[in-house]
Design an enzyme around this catalytic site. Sequence first.
Site, short mmCIF file in Angstrom:
data_model
loop_
_atom_site.label_atom_id
_atom_site.label_comp_id
_atom_site.label_asym_id
_atom_site.label_seq_id
_atom_site.Cartn_x
_atom_site.Cartn_y
_atom_site.Cartn_z
N ASP A 1 0.81 -1.21 0.00
CA ASP A 1 0.00 0.00 0.00
C ASP A 1 0.85 1.27 0.00
OD1 ASP A 1 -2.21 -1.63 0.20
OD2 ASP A 1 -2.94 -0.78 2.08
N HIS B 1 -5.75 2.73 -4.25
CA HIS B 1 -5.80 3.00 -2.81
C HIS B 1 -6.50 4.33 -2.56
CE1 HIS B 1 -4.75 1.94 1.19
NE2 HIS B 1 -3.75 2.77 1.36
N HIS C 1 -4.37 9.77 1.05
CA HIS C 1 -4.41 8.87 2.21
C HIS C 1 -5.12 9.58 3.36
CE1 HIS C 1 -3.15 5.72 4.96
NE2 HIS C 1 -2.67 5.06 3.91
N HIS D 1 3.85 -2.37 3.17
CA HIS D 1 3.94 -1.01 2.63
C HIS D 1 5.28 -0.82 1.93
CE1 HIS D 1 0.92 -0.79 5.83
NE2 HIS D 1 0.37 0.18 5.13
#
Length: 282
Positions: free
Chosen positions: A57, A108, A112, A203
């Site tokens: 991610d 994604h 964020h 990640h």
Amino acid sequence: MSEGSRAGRRVAYAALPAVAALAHIGPAATWLPGLRRRCLPALAGLGHPGHIALTFDDGPDPAATPRFLDALDGLGVRATFFVLGESVARHPETARELARRGHEVALHGWAHDRPWLPSPARDVRELRRAARTVREVTGTAPYWYRPPYGILTSGRWLAARRMGLRPVLWTTWGRDWRADATPASVRADIASATGPGGTILLHDTDHASAPDSWRTTLAALPAVVADCRERGLTVGPLGEHGVPGTGPAGVGWGAGALPAGSTGPATDAPGRSRAARTARPT
């Protein structure tokens, strides 16, 4: 109108914001891993029992992601990268390299963030913007969608469905975003909770993690892959994972089609997709 009726109506109106907030954030309970695995195994990324899906991610990150690509090449593994639209726009060459090396590029979101306030129009707008950016930069349309922090609100559910995207979270993670994580702790966290058919979350950047945490993840990666292989499990992307409900006729909820040009799986044998047969050898 009686005083009692007016009071009842006032109570009902006062409760509307709470009801709306619950409807918005309620689906995010799927973040709970136990609930997800028991009740929504496809959302948890449970696939073919002989396979492990490896996912990353928060990228792409020009300082970190290429090192993961080199490491994965050395291990003979392809993975699924859930990228942020704003990072793809900022680092297009790194995003293109992901696709060029045969990895799945998944969504994604655009940024964020944590979507605590309901905003369905924003959810659709930002997801569409991210998907368009990924397609324009990499030449492929994403199929998989994982929201930041795994917070899958009703707005994000609906936005994904509207766009023909398949939401998928994870079965286990390495908790590699922590400042005190070590390669050994990442490996142990994954090994303790990864069963056959699971999806691993790691990640490839410290975009939303402790500074330089990606170095810990990178150091742990060979051992994580080796542990899976020692158990007789194949490691690869979600497109080769055989997640139930994926394929050209639907996206896991019984309606919708793959986006035009999507690289999503079209499974015609247990645990093996057409993408798996045609992907370049490693």
